[in-house]
Design a protein around this motif. Structure first.
Motif, PDB file in Angstrom:
ATOM      1  N   TYR A   1       1.036  -0.830  -0.139  1.00  0.00           N
ATOM      2  CA  TYR A   1       0.053  -0.143   0.136  1.00  0.00           C
ATOM      3  C   TYR A   1       0.888   1.249   0.044  1.00  0.00           C
ATOM      4  CZ  TYR A   1      -3.898  -2.844   0.491  1.00  0.00           C
ATOM      5  OH  TYR A   1      -4.931  -3.965   0.384  1.00  0.00           O
ATOM      6  N   ASP A   2       1.570   0.563   0.449  1.00  0.00           N
ATOM      7  CA  ASP A   2       3.184   2.039   0.657  1.00  0.00           C
ATOM      8  C   ASP A   2       3.696   2.823  -0.450  1.00  0.00           C
ATOM      9  OD1 ASP A   2       1.165   3.615   3.381  1.00  0.00           O
ATOM     10  OD2 ASP A   2       2.760   2.387   4.477  1.00  0.00           O
ATOM     11  N   PHE A   3       4.308   1.029  -1.206  1.00  0.00           N
ATOM     12  CA  PHE A   3       4.844   1.732  -2.345  1.00  0.00           C
ATOM     13  C   PHE A   3       4.971   0.833  -3.706  1.00  0.00           C
ATOM     14  CE2 PHE A   3       9.248   0.078  -4.691  1.00  0.00           C
ATOM     15  CZ  PHE A   3       9.381   1.120  -4.526  1.00  0.00           C
TER      16      PHE A   3
ATOM     17  N   TYR B   1      14.492 -12.560 -11.054  1.00  0.00           N
ATOM     18  CA  TYR B   1      15.587 -12.733 -10.211  1.00  0.00           C
ATOM     19  C   TYR B   1      14.448 -12.762  -8.631  1.00  0.00           C
ATOM     20  CZ  TYR B   1      18.921  -9.895  -7.996  1.00  0.00           C
ATOM     21  OH  TYR B   1      20.277  -9.286  -6.655  1.00  0.00           O
ATOM     22  N   VAL B   2      14.868 -12.623  -7.684  1.00  0.00           N
ATOM     23  CA  VAL B   2      14.412 -12.442  -6.514  1.00  0.00           C
ATOM     24  C   VAL B   2      14.984 -11.837  -6.009  1.00  0.00           C
ATOM     25  CG1 VAL B   2      13.510 -14.207  -4.281  1.00  0.00           C
ATOM     26  CG2 VAL B   2      13.387 -14.920  -6.659  1.00  0.00           C
ATOM     27  N   LEU B   3      14.571 -11.104  -5.081  1.00  0.00           N
ATOM     28  CA  LEU B   3      14.765 -10.361  -4.192  1.00  0.00           C
ATOM     29  C   LEU B   3      14.149 -10.594  -2.457  1.00  0.00           C
ATOM     30  CD1 LEU B   3      14.467  -6.232  -5.646  1.00  0.00           C
ATOM     31  CD2 LEU B   3      16.545  -7.616  -4.949  1.00  0.00           C
ATOM     32  N   ARG B   4      15.138 -10.456  -1.627  1.00  0.00           N
ATOM     33  CA  ARG B   4      14.677 -10.939   0.089  1.00  0.00           C
ATOM     34  C   ARG B   4      14.762 -10.072   0.932  1.00  0.00           C
ATOM     35  NH1 ARG B   4      12.321 -15.887  -0.113  1.00  0.00           N
ATOM     36  NH2 ARG B   4      12.718 -17.488  -0.768  1.00  0.00           N
ATOM     37  N   PHE B   5      13.783  -9.750   1.396  1.00  0.00           N
ATOM     38  CA  PHE B   5      13.824  -9.384   2.650  1.00  0.00           C
ATOM     39  C   PHE B   5      13.075  -9.507   3.965  1.00  0.00           C
ATOM     40  CE2 PHE B   5      14.032  -5.917  -1.128  1.00  0.00           C
ATOM     41  CZ  PHE B   5      14.713  -4.887  -1.242  1.00  0.00           C
ATOM     42  N   MET B   6      13.179  -8.866   5.034  1.00  0.00           N
ATOM     43  CA  MET B   6      13.332 -10.007   6.357  1.00  0.00           C
ATOM     44  C   MET B   6      12.472  -8.980   6.272  1.00  0.00           C
ATOM     45  SD  MET B   6      14.849 -12.751   6.800  1.00  0.00           S
ATOM     46  CE  MET B   6      13.790 -12.686   8.579  1.00  0.00           C
ATOM     47  N   ASN B   7      11.356  -9.189   7.433  1.00  0.00           N
ATOM     48  CA  ASN B   7      10.056  -8.698   7.844  1.00  0.00           C
ATOM     49  C   ASN B   7      10.737  -7.635   8.362  1.00  0.00           C
ATOM     50  OD1 ASN B   7       7.860 -10.277   7.099  1.00  0.00           O
ATOM     51  ND2 ASN B   7       7.520 -10.943   8.833  1.00  0.00           N
ATOM     52  N   SER B   8      11.651  -7.286   9.685  1.00  0.00           N
ATOM     53  CA  SER B   8      12.308  -6.433  10.108  1.00  0.00           C
ATOM     54  C   SER B   8      13.066  -5.314   9.591  1.00  0.00           C
ATOM     55  CB  SER B   8      13.398  -6.456  11.542  1.00  0.00           C
ATOM     56  OG  SER B   8      15.080  -7.384  10.123  1.00  0.00           O
ATOM     57  N   ASP B   9      13.132  -6.110   8.488  1.00  0.00           N
ATOM     58  CA  ASP B   9      13.702  -4.692   6.955  1.00  0.00           C
ATOM     59  C   ASP B   9      12.613  -3.282   7.059  1.00  0.00           C
ATOM     60  OD1 ASP B   9      16.858  -5.150   7.218  1.00  0.00           O
ATOM     61  OD2 ASP B   9      16.225  -6.871   5.611  1.00  0.00           O
ATOM     62  N   VAL B  10      11.603  -4.507   6.760  1.00  0.00           N
ATOM     63  CA  VAL B  10      10.521  -3.781   5.722  1.00  0.00           C
ATOM     64  C   VAL B  10      10.128  -2.278   7.726  1.00  0.00           C
ATOM     65  CG1 VAL B  10       8.045  -3.240   5.168  1.00  0.00           C
ATOM     66  CG2 VAL B  10       9.414  -5.074   4.606  1.00  0.00           C
ATOM     67  N   ASP B  11      10.062  -3.064   8.767  1.00  0.00           N
ATOM     68  CA  ASP B  11       9.185  -2.399   9.828  1.00  0.00           C
ATOM     69  C   ASP B  11      10.291  -0.852  10.397  1.00  0.00           C
ATOM     70  OD1 ASP B  11       7.075  -4.482  10.713  1.00  0.00           O
ATOM     71  OD2 ASP B  11       8.075  -5.631  11.962  1.00  0.00           O
ATOM     72  N   TYR B  12      11.405  -1.490  10.335  1.00  0.00           N
ATOM     73  CA  TYR B  12      12.476  -0.571  11.017  1.00  0.00           C
ATOM     74  C   TYR B  12      13.447  -0.001   9.345  1.00  0.00           C
ATOM     75  CZ  TYR B  12      11.246  -3.083  15.059  1.00  0.00           C
ATOM     76  OH  TYR B  12      10.673  -3.707  15.851  1.00  0.00           O
ATOM     77  N   HIS B  13      13.444  -0.037   8.599  1.00  0.00           N
ATOM     78  CA  HIS B  13      14.261  -0.421   7.283  1.00  0.00           C
ATOM     79  C   HIS B  13      13.313   0.696   5.798  1.00  0.00           C
ATOM     80  CE1 HIS B  13      17.764  -0.353  10.166  1.00  0.00           C
ATOM     81  NE2 HIS B  13      16.950  -1.622  10.276  1.00  0.00           N
ATOM     82  N   PHE B  14      11.867   0.756   6.060  1.00  0.00           N
ATOM     83  CA  PHE B  14      11.362   0.912   4.959  1.00  0.00           C
ATOM     84  C   PHE B  14      11.727   1.782   4.037  1.00  0.00           C
ATOM     85  CE2 PHE B  14       7.842   2.380   2.980  1.00  0.00           C
ATOM     86  CZ  PHE B  14       7.337   0.956   2.071  1.00  0.00           C
TER      87      PHE B  14
END
Length: 132
Positions: A30-32, A91-104
């Motif tokens: 929703y935000d990106f 191509y696959v990009l992976r992020f952790m939940n914490s990345d989205v939470d704290y480093h959006f």
């Protein structure tokens, strides 16, 4: 590398996942991604997999992983899945939940950086095929 047939049996589960996105998936969507200049899909079926987000124009997948993905068995399954997608030119990009939470902002910048790199490669490929 051509058309990847969808496992239609996964459709009810993909719909369920779309309606029940994690907090982090909702934030990124929703935000990106939903407002992005390129078309993105949520919980998209690719072959026998359901990926979190997919841009077909760039053959780019974004996965948002919770802590369970750090467990040995899940790491193995994620690697198998990534290799299968890569064999299809995705191509696959992976992020952790914490990345989205704290480093959006970082997550969005990394996604945008990868988008621009893939767009540039597409343009280079097209210009090499075109006679002058």
């Amino acid at each position: 590398m051509g058309f990847i047939e969808q496992n239609r049996d996964l459709l009810p589960y993909a719909k369920y996942l779309r309606k029940n996105m994690t907090k982090q998936e909702k934030h990124l969507w929703y935000d990106f991604l939903s407002k992005h200049r390129l078309k993105w899909y949520r919980q998209r079926i690719i072959g026998s997999y359901i990926v979190d987000f997919y841009c077909s124009k760039l053959k780019l997948v974004i996965e948002i992983d919770g802590g369970q993905h750090l467990q040995k068995n899940n790491l193995y399954c994620d690697n198998v899945r990534t290799l299968a997608l890569q064999q299809e030119g995705i191509y696959v990009l992976r992020f952790m939940n914490s990345d989205v939470d704290y480093h959006f902002d970082y997550v969005c910048n990394e996604i945008e950086k990868n988008i621009n790199e893939r767009l540039e490669k597409c343009m280079d490929s097209i210009s090499k095929k075109s006679p002058l």
